[in-house]
Scaffold this active site. Sequence first.
Site, PDB file in Angstrom:
ATOM      1  N   GLU A 263       0.726  -1.309   0.255  1.00  0.00           N
ATOM      2  CA  GLU A 263      -0.513   0.172   0.274  1.00  0.00           C
ATOM      3  C   GLU A 263       0.526   1.509   0.303  1.00  0.00           C
ATOM      4  OE1 GLU A 263      -2.668   0.040   3.152  1.00  0.00           O
ATOM      5  OE2 GLU A 263      -4.071  -2.036   2.767  1.00  0.00           O
ATOM      6  N   HIS A 281      -8.179   1.197   2.146  1.00  0.00           N
ATOM      7  CA  HIS A 281      -8.127   0.866   3.714  1.00  0.00           C
ATOM      8  C   HIS A 281      -8.862   2.171   4.490  1.00  0.00           C
ATOM      9  CE1 HIS A 281      -4.739  -0.383   6.217  1.00  0.00           C
ATOM     10  NE2 HIS A 281      -5.459  -0.078   6.605  1.00  0.00           N
TER      11      HIS A 281
END
Length: 531
Positions: A263, A281
């Site tokens: 990420e 997220h």
Amino acid sequence: MAPKVLVSDKLSETAVQIFRDRGIDVDFMPDLGKDKEKLAELIGKYDGLAIRSATKVTPTILAAAENLKVVARAGIGTDNVDKDAASKKGVIVMNTPFGNMITTAEHAIAMMFAVARQIPEASASTHAGKWEKSKFMGVELTGKTLGVIGAGNIGGIVCDRARGLKMKVVAYDPFLGEEKAKHMGVEKVELDDLLKRADFITLHVPLTDQTRNVLSRENLEKTKKGVRIINCARGGLIDEAALAEMLQSGHVAGAALDVFAEEPAKENVLFNLPNVVCTPHLGAATSEAQENVALQVAEQMSDYLLTGAVTNALNMPSVTAEESKVMGPWLALSGHLGAFVGQMTDEPVKAINILYDGNVAEMNLEALNCGVIAGIMKRANPDVNMVSAPVVARERGIQISTTNQAKSGAFDGYIKVTVVTEKRERSVAGTVFSDGKPRFIQIKGIQVDAEIGRHMLYTTNEDVPGIIGTLGQTMGENGVNIANFTLGRSEVGGEAIALLYIDHKVDDAVIDNLNKTGMFQSIKPLEFDVA
């Protein structure tokens, strides 16, 4: 002079005002965390650092933080903080573990609905004016079996919400007891059983060595055809390449992912596959959750900097300054005892019994209990700390009992920890010598005198000749230096144990070589938080 705090990530203005109202000198620089060079340049003048996920608290940052006393993360995950380096620097690391549980659980439920009814794809199609009503045939949640991997704080909320949707809930969690499962209204199962039975699988565990790729290719192949998978916990829990292949083959009917192995996820093998719902997220991304954790972190930091009170610390117990002078070595021992039995226990823990003997029985037993429980629970959840550990244990239905007694043996004081599971009991005892160093003095009822090191190796065997030579030769051949070697036995020719304090963690090849000798009943590498 007022304490000085830096807020280097985006935090609520209300939280920033709390610092000011409490008399804290605060600098609010919400984009500084993205500039590690500038952060390292400025951090030296601050007593406290309030962060979210963007700021990376590395050894380099900590080395420049000459006055830093506390780092506080608004949220639960502290992967962006080097906790070992912070501990060595004497910096407390705090988090806010309970502020975003409901938000994350609700996101998992929303993702389950989205993938069941293909809502994102249907919405995009309708926006494009296609009206493809027959294309988006979904499935109901009612009556389906939901497999929950990890039934702790967030997973427990998901179980409750799923039962409200009239789903059948099965849960896999090594620390979930039968009684607690019954109280939650879920069926406690082993992982393989969950994989075979679940129509939907949702993950709610931290990323550890034990949980990494818990949905591996092998485990994904065990799932029933048409399963749908949801992950709003941590990236790295699923083999993404294997999941992509099974989505394309049709074995997996859909997936909903809020987290990814890397990420920010700008590219991913799962992107643009049919019936894969992806969000960036967002598990904790509600206004309520963001405000809650921000306010909590401001209050916790202010309390510590102004009064010395410690709350939700990951690397320090919640004790007063006066207590810590006397209790420091005993607190370390309590954690080591818990870590020993925790690493030795793979089954669900029903009860933890702690005996305090002699002078230690007069100390702050609540803090010592927390040290023991945290040591046990950290094997499954490294984010557990001495404040949250009793809550986690209580949620799993683990019974905690404490006994204190007057001096009864050769030591001025000692602590004995016994863990009870469905199948067995395991116990270990320890004391603190006059040099202030914790020691193990009894394992499984066998007397020992073992110094505690960061890396250790524990073996059990019959009391026969050759054990010392085999261990020494194997360690030597593999370049593993032994710092200390402790032996114990129940009786001549009976059960025997060895505990090696070694300089480096042993790899699987060493364990395999020892197993091939046929001399050992069990071999277990152990790790302890020793500075």
